[in-house]
Design an enzyme around this catalytic site. Structure first.
Site, PDB file in Angstrom:
ATOM      1  N   PHE A  81       0.824  -1.211   0.000  1.00 38.65           N
ATOM      2  CA  PHE A  81       0.000   0.000   0.000  1.00 38.65           C
ATOM      3  C   PHE A  81       0.858   1.260   0.000  1.00 38.65           C
ATOM      4  CE2 PHE A  81      -2.563  -3.092   2.502  1.00 38.65           C
ATOM      5  CZ  PHE A  81      -3.748  -3.048   1.794  1.00 38.65           C
ATOM      6  N   SER A 125      -5.112   1.881  -9.101  1.00 43.31           N
ATOM      7  CA  SER A 125      -6.222   2.825  -9.020  1.00 43.31           C
ATOM      8  C   SER A 125      -6.985   2.877 -10.331  1.00 43.31           C
ATOM      9  CB  SER A 125      -5.638   4.215  -8.725  1.00 43.31           C
ATOM     10  OG  SER A 125      -6.610   5.209  -8.916  1.00 43.31           O
ATOM     11  N   THR A 127      -7.717   5.360 -11.654  1.00 47.30           N
ATOM     12  CA  THR A 127      -7.156   6.503 -12.385  1.00 47.30           C
ATOM     13  C   THR A 127      -6.425   6.044 -13.657  1.00 47.30           C
ATOM     14  OG1 THR A 127      -6.099   8.636 -11.969  1.00 47.30           O
ATOM     15  CG2 THR A 127      -4.864   6.717 -11.274  1.00 47.30           C
ATOM     16  N   TYR A 149       0.867  10.929 -10.691  1.00 51.82           N
ATOM     17  CA  TYR A 149       0.433   9.868  -9.767  1.00 51.82           C
ATOM     18  C   TYR A 149      -0.026   8.637 -10.556  1.00 51.82           C
ATOM     19  CZ  TYR A 149      -2.775   7.270  -6.751  1.00 51.82           C
ATOM     20  OH  TYR A 149      -3.435   6.274  -6.073  1.00 51.82           O
ATOM     21  N   LYS A 153       1.465   4.570 -10.901  1.00 47.82           N
ATOM     22  CA  LYS A 153       0.686   3.338 -10.704  1.00 47.82           C
ATOM     23  C   LYS A 153       0.838   2.412 -11.913  1.00 47.82           C
ATOM     24  CE  LYS A 153      -0.822   4.014  -6.646  1.00 47.82           C
ATOM     25  NZ  LYS A 153      -0.275   3.173  -5.578  1.00 47.82           N
ATOM     26  N   ASN A 179     -13.519   4.315  -5.685  1.00 46.07           N
ATOM     27  CA  ASN A 179     -13.442   5.416  -4.699  1.00 46.07           C
ATOM     28  C   ASN A 179     -13.721   4.909  -3.291  1.00 46.07           C
ATOM     29  OD1 ASN A 179     -13.928   6.703  -7.422  1.00 46.07           O
ATOM     30  ND2 ASN A 179     -13.618   8.517  -6.178  1.00 46.07           N
ATOM     31  N   LEU A 200     -13.663  13.741  -1.920  1.00 37.71           N
ATOM     32  CA  LEU A 200     -15.021  14.209  -1.590  1.00 37.71           C
ATOM     33  C   LEU A 200     -15.472  13.873  -0.167  1.00 37.71           C
ATOM     34  CD1 LEU A 200     -17.638  15.527  -2.568  1.00 37.71           C
ATOM     35  CD2 LEU A 200     -18.289  13.327  -3.575  1.00 37.71           C
TER      36      LEU A 200
HETATM   37  P1  NAD Z   1      -2.636   6.353   3.041  1.00 34.55           P
HETATM   38  O1  NAD Z   1      -1.799   7.543   2.789  1.00 34.55           O
HETATM   39  O2  NAD Z   1      -3.649   6.426   4.128  1.00 34.55           O
HETATM   40  O3  NAD Z   1      -1.715   5.079   3.301  1.00 34.55           O
HETATM   41  C1  NAD Z   1      -0.425   4.940   2.789  1.00 34.55           C
HETATM   42  C2  NAD Z   1       0.475   4.585   3.943  1.00 34.55           C
HETATM   43  O4  NAD Z   1       1.795   4.392   3.442  1.00 34.55           O
HETATM   44  C3  NAD Z   1       0.555   5.674   5.006  1.00 34.55           C
HETATM   45  O5  NAD Z   1       0.362   5.094   6.282  1.00 34.55           O
HETATM   46  C4  NAD Z   1       1.974   6.252   4.858  1.00 34.55           C
HETATM   47  O6  NAD Z   1       2.491   6.688   6.100  1.00 34.55           O
HETATM   48  C5  NAD Z   1       2.717   5.071   4.291  1.00 34.55           C
HETATM   49  N1  NAD Z   1       3.850   5.398   3.432  1.00 34.55           N
HETATM   50  C6  NAD Z   1       3.872   6.292   2.422  1.00 34.55           C
HETATM   51  N2  NAD Z   1       5.083   6.301   1.842  1.00 34.55           N
HETATM   52  C7  NAD Z   1       5.838   5.376   2.502  1.00 34.55           C
HETATM   53  C8  NAD Z   1       7.168   4.923   2.356  1.00 34.55           C
HETATM   54  N3  NAD Z   1       7.977   5.437   1.425  1.00 34.55           N
HETATM   55  N4  NAD Z   1       7.617   3.967   3.200  1.00 34.55           N
HETATM   56  C9  NAD Z   1       6.803   3.447   4.156  1.00 34.55           C
HETATM   57  N5  NAD Z   1       5.538   3.852   4.336  1.00 34.55           N
HETATM   58  C10 NAD Z   1       5.051   4.801   3.510  1.00 34.55           C
HETATM   59  O7  NAD Z   1      -3.334   5.973   1.658  1.00 34.55           O
HETATM   60  P2  NAD Z   1      -4.474   4.921   1.354  1.00 34.55           P
HETATM   61  O8  NAD Z   1      -5.687   5.675   0.963  1.00 34.55           O
HETATM   62  O9  NAD Z   1      -4.553   3.917   2.421  1.00 34.55           O
HETATM   63  O10 NAD Z   1      -3.878   4.291   0.032  1.00 34.55           O
HETATM   64  C11 NAD Z   1      -3.143   3.077   0.038  1.00 34.55           C
HETATM   65  C12 NAD Z   1      -2.728   2.760  -1.369  1.00 34.55           C
HETATM   66  O11 NAD Z   1      -3.871   2.682  -2.201  1.00 34.55           O
HETATM   67  C13 NAD Z   1      -1.801   3.778  -2.027  1.00 34.55           C
HETATM   68  O12 NAD Z   1      -0.863   3.080  -2.805  1.00 34.55           O
HETATM   69  C14 NAD Z   1      -2.736   4.574  -2.909  1.00 34.55           C
HETATM   70  O13 NAD Z   1      -2.061   5.133  -4.007  1.00 34.55           O
HETATM   71  C15 NAD Z   1      -3.710   3.506  -3.353  1.00 34.55           C
HETATM   72  N6  NAD Z   1      -5.027   4.016  -3.734  1.00 34.55           N
HETATM   73  C16 NAD Z   1      -5.758   4.744  -2.846  1.00 34.55           C
HETATM   74  C17 NAD Z   1      -6.996   5.236  -3.221  1.00 34.55           C
HETATM   75  C18 NAD Z   1      -7.832   6.054  -2.256  1.00 34.55           C
HETATM   76  O14 NAD Z   1      -8.812   6.658  -2.681  1.00 34.55           O
HETATM   77  N7  NAD Z   1      -7.532   6.092  -0.967  1.00 34.55           N
HETATM   78  C19 NAD Z   1      -7.503   4.988  -4.501  1.00 34.55           C
HETATM   79  C20 NAD Z   1      -6.732   4.225  -5.379  1.00 34.55           C
HETATM   80  C21 NAD Z   1      -5.491   3.741  -4.989  1.00 34.55           C
HETATM   81  C1  UD1 Z   2      -9.340  11.211  -7.185  1.00 36.05           C
HETATM   82  C2  UD1 Z   2      -8.163  11.175  -8.110  1.00 36.05           C
HETATM   83  C3  UD1 Z   2      -7.851   9.733  -8.452  1.00 36.05           C
HETATM   84  C4  UD1 Z   2      -7.596   8.935  -7.193  1.00 36.05           C
HETATM   85  C5  UD1 Z   2      -8.824   9.062  -6.276  1.00 36.05           C
HETATM   86  C6  UD1 Z   2      -8.625   8.395  -4.966  1.00 36.05           C
HETATM   87  C7  UD1 Z   2      -8.182  13.296  -9.333  1.00 36.05           C
HETATM   88  C8  UD1 Z   2      -8.375  13.943 -10.662  1.00 36.05           C
HETATM   89  N1  UD1 Z   2      -8.446  11.974  -9.283  1.00 36.05           N
HETATM   90  O1  UD1 Z   2     -10.426  10.585  -7.839  1.00 36.05           O
HETATM   91  O2  UD1 Z   2      -6.720   9.680  -9.271  1.00 36.05           O
HETATM   92  O3  UD1 Z   2      -7.397   7.563  -7.498  1.00 36.05           O
HETATM   93  O4  UD1 Z   2      -9.067  10.459  -6.030  1.00 36.05           O
HETATM   94  O5  UD1 Z   2      -7.606   9.004  -4.231  1.00 36.05           O
HETATM   95  O6  UD1 Z   2      -7.793  13.922  -8.375  1.00 36.05           O
HETATM   96  N2  UD1 Z   2     -15.548  16.632  -5.671  1.00 36.05           N
HETATM   97  C9  UD1 Z   2     -16.195  17.819  -5.405  1.00 36.05           C
HETATM   98  N3  UD1 Z   2     -15.717  18.595  -4.388  1.00 36.05           N
HETATM   99  C10 UD1 Z   2     -14.641  18.241  -3.622  1.00 36.05           C
HETATM  100  C11 UD1 Z   2     -13.981  17.009  -3.911  1.00 36.05           C
HETATM  101  C12 UD1 Z   2     -14.456  16.239  -4.949  1.00 36.05           C
HETATM  102  O7  UD1 Z   2     -17.166  18.172  -6.065  1.00 36.05           O
HETATM  103  O8  UD1 Z   2     -14.247  19.010  -2.733  1.00 36.05           O
HETATM  104  C13 UD1 Z   2     -16.073  15.765  -6.754  1.00 36.05           C
HETATM  105  C14 UD1 Z   2     -15.068  15.515  -7.874  1.00 36.05           C
HETATM  106  O9  UD1 Z   2     -15.189  16.506  -8.859  1.00 36.05           O
HETATM  107  C15 UD1 Z   2     -15.510  14.123  -8.362  1.00 36.05           C
HETATM  108  C16 UD1 Z   2     -16.049  13.444  -7.091  1.00 36.05           C
HETATM  109  O10 UD1 Z   2     -16.336  14.503  -6.183  1.00 36.05           O
HETATM  110  O11 UD1 Z   2     -16.564  14.243  -9.276  1.00 36.05           O
HETATM  111  C17 UD1 Z   2     -15.058  12.488  -6.453  1.00 36.05           C
HETATM  112  O12 UD1 Z   2     -13.835  13.186  -6.227  1.00 36.05           O
HETATM  113  P1  UD1 Z   2     -12.622  12.547  -5.406  1.00 36.05           P
HETATM  114  O13 UD1 Z   2     -13.113  12.031  -4.108  1.00 36.05           O
HETATM  115  O14 UD1 Z   2     -11.509  13.548  -5.380  1.00 36.05           O
HETATM  116  O15 UD1 Z   2     -12.209  11.278  -6.265  1.00 36.05           O
HETATM  117  P2  UD1 Z   2     -11.841  11.186  -7.825  1.00 36.05           P
HETATM  118  O16 UD1 Z   2     -11.800  12.491  -8.475  1.00 36.05           O
HETATM  119  O17 UD1 Z   2     -12.739  10.161  -8.413  1.00 36.05           O
END
Ligand code: NAD
Ligand code: UD1
Length: 334
Positions: A81, A125, A127, A149, A153, A179, A200
């Site tokens: 992660f 992701s 994304t 970003y 990935k 999401n 959001l």
């Molecule tokens: P998060 O930031 O809560 O968790 C990431 C963790 O990794 C944190 O605890 C941070 O301290 C740790 N970390 C970061 N860099 C590090 C490093 N170099 N060495 C050791 N630890 C490190 O994020 P999350 O939402 O739990 O996301 C986890 C993974 O899922 C990430 O790879 C993220 O890109 C991916 N992801 C998240 C989302 C989302 O919406 N949250 C969506 C798609 C993909």
């Molecule tokens: C974003 C990232 C995506 C990442 C994901 C989870 C971008 C362009 N995309 O996705 O790469 O994998 O987060 O970390 O940043 N919104 C509002 N007001 C706000 C925040 C969001 O209207 O303050 C809307 C956005 O326009 C979107 C929806 O809510 O339509 C979801 O937004 P968000 O939660 O940021 O996720 P993504 O944009 O889908």
């Protein structure tokens, strides 16, 4: 039962996955540098599960620390992660993102190779699909990333797929999250972004708490029924359970697979706000502003492959996601 090392295991998705793994009888080792996690997360996990997990506080780029982690105990698989995850920040600090997300993964993979650990589950992701040509999006859809970003990935997806093809790794699961929102129902763990949230649900929660005056709705002129963006929100506990199923698949058989993790349901920004207001009885003030650059109109998963491969599908609805996010915000997050 297996011993699984979670890089980024104290973060939002990692901590919930730790709960799901422990509930299924696995041993969990948390590896995190705590740059985006609170230090009391392991203690909170112990309150939820009754199990105290070993915690290694270190960076995945630290080769000696990685080697020590694998030397300390036999590890059967890694769920990776640890990464930086803010799209906007990745455009402002590209080297930091390439370093953490790509160099970090390379160092981890080298340490795994030296320790003879061949199974990895990777956090990718949705994304990587960019502006999708069709929704729901199948895993075979065209990949087109527009942010740094997203490129990190995609690069790691290619890297670990190559390592499986060349038998450096034995089993690889690439999980593309849609999401993730919500929190563990105890309210003890959840998402706690530092500074102003960019996603959001954390923003809605901060408006509900009075920390922010209103939610900026990024665009009401999308080609959707209410004009706002449509996403596939998935409860983080559903996501966590999918990780447990994916790692168990890797433990059972070699090979590489890529899966969408979503519900398959599209929910608009205004739908999510309305559900939050309804179940939590808190009003959310809205302010419509221009579209956010880089946002797509509609993005939701075709989740059928995960169901057929893992027997997993999301079971929690939007109202449960809103209730659990708010419980976490009001009870325990600072
Ligand atoms: P998060 O930031 O809560 O968790 C990431 C963790 O990794 C944190 O605890 C941070 O301290 C740790 N970390 C970061 N860099 C590090 C490093 N170099 N060495 C050791 N630890 C490190 O994020 P999350 O939402 O739990 O996301 C986890 C993974 O899922 C990430 O790879 C993220 O890109 C991916 N992801 C998240 C989302 C989302 O919406 N949250 C969506 C798609 C993909
Ligand atoms: C974003 C990232 C995506 C990442 C994901 C989870 C971008 C362009 N995309 O996705 O790469 O994998 O987060 O970390 O940043 N919104 C509002 N007001 C706000 C925040 C969001 O209207 O303050 C809307 C956005 O326009 C979107 C929806 O809510 O339509 C979801 O937004 P968000 O939660 O940021 O996720 P993504 O944009 O889908």
């Amino acid at each position: 039962m297996a011993r699984i090392l979670l890089t980024g295991g104290a973060g939002f998705i990692g901590s919930h996955t730790a709960v799901a793994l422990i509930e299924r009888g696995h041993d969990v080792v948390l590896f995190d540098n705590f740059e985006n996690a609170e230090r009391d997360v392991p203690a909170r996990l112990a309150r939820i599960t009754g199990i105290v997990c070993p915690v290694i506080e270190a960076d995945v780029r630290d080769e000696a620390a990685m080697a020590a982690a694998f030397a300390l105990q036999p590890i059967d698989a890694v769920i990776h992660f640890a990464a930086l995850k803010a799209v906007g920040e990745s455009e402002r600090e590209p080297l930091r993102y390439y370093d953490s997300n790509i160099i970090g993964t390379i160092r981890l993979l080298a340490a795994m190779q030296r320790a003879g650990v061949g199974r990895i589950v990777f956090s990718s992701s949705a994304t990587v699909y960019g502006e999708p040509e069709t929704c729901p999006i199948p895993e075979t859809a065209k990949l087109q990333v527009s942010s740094i970003y997203g490129r990190t990935k995609l690069a790691v997806e290619s890297l670990i797929t190559d390592l499986e093809r060349t038998k450096t790794l034995s089993a690889v699961a690439i999980l593309r999250y849609f999401n993730p929102i919500g929190a563990h129902p105890s309210g003890l763990i959840g998402e706690n972004p530092r500074g102003e949230p960019s996603n959001l649900m954390p923003y809605i929660c901060q408006v509900a708490r009075g920390i922010r005056p209103h939610l900026n709705v990024f665009g009401r002129d999308y080609p959707t029924p209410d004009g706002t963006g449509i996403r596939d929100f998935i409860h983080v506990m559903d996501l966590a359970e999918a990780h447990a199923a994916a790692v168990e698949h890797c433990l059972a058989q070699p090979g590489a697979f890529t899966l969408n993790l979503g519900t398959g349901q599209g929910v608009s920004v205004l739908d999510l706000v309305a559900a939050f207001e309804r179940v939590n009885e808190v009003p959310i003030k809205l302010n419509v502003v221009a579209r956010r650059p880089g946002d797509v109109a509609i993005c939701y998963a075709d989740p059928r492959l995960a169901k057929s491969m893992l027997g997993w599908q999301a079971s929690r609805g939007v109202e449960e996601m809103c209730r659990d996010s708010w419980r976490w915000q009001t009870l325990y997050s600072q």
